[in-house]
Design a protein around this motif. Structure first.
Motif, PDB file in Angstrom:
ATOM      1  N   LYS A   1       6.758   1.369   7.441  1.00 50.95           N
ATOM      2  CA  LYS A   1       5.919   0.243   7.014  1.00 50.95           C
ATOM      3  C   LYS A   1       6.760  -1.031   6.893  1.00 50.95           C
TER       4      LYS A   1
ATOM      5  N   GLU B   1      -0.421   8.408  11.634  1.00 48.36           N
ATOM      6  CA  GLU B   1      -1.707   8.070  11.026  1.00 48.36           C
ATOM      7  C   GLU B   1      -1.523   7.371   9.674  1.00 48.36           C
ATOM      8  N   ALA B   2      -0.434   7.717   8.972  1.00 51.62           N
ATOM      9  CA  ALA B   2      -0.185   7.098   7.672  1.00 51.62           C
ATOM     10  C   ALA B   2       0.212   5.626   7.787  1.00 51.62           C
TER      11      ALA B   2
ATOM     12  N   ALA C   1       0.809  13.092  11.478  1.00 55.53           N
ATOM     13  CA  ALA C   1       0.435  12.626  10.144  1.00 55.53           C
ATOM     14  C   ALA C   1       1.176  11.337   9.776  1.00 55.53           C
ATOM     15  N   GLY C   2       2.439  11.251  10.168  1.00 61.53           N
ATOM     16  CA  GLY C   2       3.215  10.051   9.877  1.00 61.53           C
ATOM     17  C   GLY C   2       2.664   8.834  10.591  1.00 61.53           C
TER      18      GLY C   2
ATOM     19  N   VAL D   1       7.717   7.264   6.056  1.00 61.28           N
ATOM     20  CA  VAL D   1       6.510   6.440   6.147  1.00 61.28           C
ATOM     21  C   VAL D   1       6.764   5.064   5.539  1.00 61.28           C
TER      22      VAL D   1
ATOM     23  N   GLN E   1       7.659  11.066   3.146  1.00 60.90           N
ATOM     24  CA  GLN E   1       7.106   9.850   2.546  1.00 60.90           C
ATOM     25  C   GLN E   1       8.095   8.693   2.665  1.00 60.90           C
TER      26      GLN E   1
END
Length: 271
Positions: free
Chosen positions: A84, A122-123, A119-120, A80, A77
């Protein structure tokens, strides 16, 4: 290949601060720059964007995001969240894409790391779309599979980009990492067919390399058939910059003006 199609990664001339590098590149006739995070220190993304514009260069990419794979959910997390913020910096810089060094962990299987990478990506994809910054998955040489990237072939990068199915996700082809792959031509043509070829990085592989990370060669100094790979990239329809990305303890110790002249000569002769 003309110099106005040449982009230089700011890490290539690591001893120079960003403002000096931009001035030197512009004077040499270089067309673009890919800005590394470390080059923003002391400037920030907004000021850096202004400096690039004043120099008359084009921002080609922001380097680098990624590092999604980790056994800890909290660390994933964190990655991620970091990505961002990096996307926001890329947008402020005016970079159309951010290059992803996807990550790996020796504490888990490569399959687990690859699933976490997907997954990262896509996040952070909604953030990328809202900021209009594309994500370039860069496969790294298998020597980095343990702890730097579990994406090691262009085929794996293409598979992932196609599974995610977004116009904002594609691949970066770096000859240093991929020149050895017997399937390289077909995979370059594959990503061209799908519109996934977002970036093309050049340097050379020295046969007597002293350091697998920081002893890359100038174009024409090693064993990579750069003109052949260029022909595949062009056949795939790629019309973007050819980006010089060289990590080299040897060249970082050299007078950087002399080094830049070597880069331009090598680019014109070998790319």
């Amino acid at each position: 290949m003309e110099l106005n199609r040449c982009c230089i990664h700011s890490i290539t001339n690591k001893p120079w601060k960003l403002d000096e590098a931009l001035d030197k590149y512009a004077r040499a006739g270089i067309g673009g720059v890919s800005v590394w995070q470390s080059s923003l220190e002391g400037f920030g993304a907004k000021k850096a964007a202004s400096l690039v514009k004043e120099a008359g260069l084009e921002v080609v990419s922001y380097v680098r995001g990624g590092f999604f794979a980790h056994p800890s959910g909290a660390e994933r997390q964190k990655a991620v969240d970091t990505n961002k913020r990096q996307l926001e910096e890329a947008a402020e810089l005016g970079a159309p894409l951010i290059v992803l060094v996807c990550g790996a962990s020796p504490e888990q299987s490569l399959d687990a790391s690859r699933e976490q990478i997907r997954a990262g990506i896509e996040a952070i994809l909604p953030e990328a779309e809202s900021l209009n910054v594309r994500l370039a998955i860069e496969p790294l040489h298998p020597m980095y599979a343990a702890d730097r990237s579990a994406i090691n072939t262009l085929g794996q990068a293409n598979d992932m980009a196609e599974k995610i199915q977004s116009d904002f996700v594609g691949v970066a082809v770096d000859v240093y990492h991929l020149w050895w792959d017997e399937h390289l031509k077909q995979e370059i043509l594959r990503c061209g067919k799908n519109g996934n070829l977002l970036a093309y990085h050049v340097c050379d592989w020295k046969t007597q390399t002293a350091d697998l990370l920081n002893d890359r060669g100038l174009m024409g100094e090693g064993c990579i058939d750069l003109k052949l790979i260029r022909s595949w990239v062009e056949e795939a329809g790629f019309q973007g910059f050819h980006e010089v990305e060289i990590f080299s303890n040897h060249y970082w110790q050299m007078d950087q003006d002399i080094y830049l002249e070597k880069i331009t000569q090598a680019f014109l002769k070998s790319c």
